[in-house]
Design a protein around this motif. Structure first.
Motif, PDB file in Angstrom:
ATOM      1  N   GLY A  24     -69.410 -24.748 -12.619  1.00 61.38           N
ATOM      2  CA  GLY A  24     -70.392 -24.385 -13.629  1.00 61.38           C
ATOM      3  C   GLY A  24     -69.715 -24.018 -14.936  1.00 61.38           C
ATOM      4  N   ASP A  25     -70.482 -24.058 -15.999  1.00 65.54           N
ATOM      5  CA  ASP A  25     -70.016 -23.723 -17.341  1.00 65.54           C
ATOM      6  C   ASP A  25     -70.546 -22.343 -17.700  1.00 65.54           C
ATOM      7  N   LEU A  26     -69.658 -21.448 -18.141  1.00 69.41           N
ATOM      8  CA  LEU A  26     -70.079 -20.113 -18.568  1.00 69.41           C
ATOM      9  C   LEU A  26     -69.988 -19.943 -20.084  1.00 69.41           C
ATOM     10  N   GLY A  27     -69.771 -21.042 -20.778  1.00 71.64           N
ATOM     11  CA  GLY A  27     -69.620 -20.972 -22.235  1.00 71.64           C
ATOM     12  C   GLY A  27     -68.161 -21.082 -22.596  1.00 71.64           C
ATOM     13  N   ALA A  28     -67.450 -19.945 -22.696  1.00 72.30           N
ATOM     14  CA  ALA A  28     -66.041 -19.957 -23.071  1.00 72.30           C
ATOM     15  C   ALA A  28     -65.141 -20.469 -21.956  1.00 72.30           C
ATOM     16  N   GLU A  48     -63.063 -19.442  -9.094  1.00 71.81           N
ATOM     17  CA  GLU A  48     -61.930 -19.805  -9.946  1.00 71.81           C
ATOM     18  C   GLU A  48     -62.469 -20.013 -11.350  1.00 71.81           C
ATOM     19  N   HIS A  49     -61.667 -19.656 -12.314  1.00 72.34           N
ATOM     20  CA  HIS A  49     -62.034 -19.849 -13.715  1.00 72.34           C
ATOM     21  C   HIS A  49     -60.973 -20.688 -14.401  1.00 72.34           C
ATOM     22  N   GLU A  50     -61.423 -21.620 -15.253  1.00 74.04           N
ATOM     23  CA  GLU A  50     -60.498 -22.330 -16.128  1.00 74.04           C
ATOM     24  C   GLU A  50     -60.735 -21.843 -17.550  1.00 74.04           C
ATOM     25  N   PHE A  51     -59.642 -21.576 -18.252  1.00 75.97           N
ATOM     26  CA  PHE A  51     -59.662 -21.092 -19.630  1.00 75.97           C
ATOM     27  C   PHE A  51     -59.057 -22.168 -20.520  1.00 75.97           C
ATOM     28  N   ARG A 127     -73.643 -17.637 -11.301  1.00 78.63           N
ATOM     29  CA  ARG A 127     -74.503 -18.774 -10.951  1.00 78.63           C
ATOM     30  C   ARG A 127     -75.713 -18.844 -11.879  1.00 78.63           C
ATOM     31  N   ALA A 128     -76.338 -17.720 -12.155  1.00 86.82           N
ATOM     32  CA  ALA A 128     -77.519 -17.704 -13.013  1.00 86.82           C
ATOM     33  C   ALA A 128     -77.172 -18.141 -14.441  1.00 86.82           C
ATOM     34  N   VAL A 129     -76.042 -17.675 -14.958  1.00 86.06           N
ATOM     35  CA  VAL A 129     -75.627 -18.071 -16.315  1.00 86.06           C
ATOM     36  C   VAL A 129     -75.315 -19.567 -16.344  1.00 86.06           C
ATOM     37  N   ALA A 130     -74.571 -20.052 -15.358  1.00 84.75           N
ATOM     38  CA  ALA A 130     -74.245 -21.486 -15.298  1.00 84.75           C
ATOM     39  C   ALA A 130     -75.517 -22.324 -15.200  1.00 84.75           C
TER      40      ALA A 130
END
Length: 172
Positions: A24-28, A48-51, A127-130
């Motif tokens: 999912g995409d969280l913006g940044a 996991e997060h990708e920056f 999940r809700a933001v994505a």
């Protein structure tokens, strides 16, 4: 054989192979869901997060959970309370509930980290933001309500401008 099922409401053994999980995409940054709270009886969740270069997760406080981060690629900067660290692959940091913290890509290449959330529940905020972003409806009022519902508070800190300047971050 154990089924791999993306239904977050199921409570049973879960196998997540490399490359699997809901992205999912969280913006940044992105979020890749690996282990849901329902998989652990609510004990923890793992994402996991990708920056991308320049990415910043602004200062915020979790009131309901602690976070434990493990950098797996690139360089990620962390500020938690009055401590700042830039960690490369293999670096760990704990971010206790109630303490303002921020994270950013501290290098020129994409960076990744594993986030352990304990107890579970905050993965449902992600999940809700994505879902909102995927639907093309990033409603700020709904986002604020979701943050409040999940005990998340965004805060102003005197050190943010310096971090943005030193690392050339996207602060929008």
């Amino acid at each position: 054989m154990i089924e791999n099922d993306d239904d977050p409401q199921r409570s049973r053994a879960r196998v997540v192979h490399p490359g699997e999980g809901r992205l999912g995409d969280l913006g940044a940054i992105t979020v890749d869901f690996k282990v849901w709270g329902a998989d652990t009886g609510g004990a923890l969740a793992i994402v996991e997060h990708e920056f991308p270069p320049g990415a910043l997760v602004p200062p915020h406080i979790h009131t309901l959970e602690d976070e434990y981060s493990i950098v797996t690629a690139g360089r990620i900067g962390f500020r938690s309370g009055d401590r700042e660290a830039v960690l490369g692959a293999g670096g760990y940091i704990t971010k206790p509930r109630g303490e303002a913290h921020a994270m950013w890509n501290a290098g020129a290449e994409p960076a990744r980290m594993i986030e352990v959330i304990s107890p579970a529940g905050f993965e449902l905020f992600f999940r809700a933001v994505a879902d909102m972003i995927e639907a093309g409806d990033p409603d700020p009022e709904r986002g604020a309500a979701l943050a409040a519902e999940h005990g998340l508070q965004f805060v102003d800190t005197p050190w943010l401008a310096d971090v943005v300047r030193r690392f050339g971050l996207n602060a929008s």
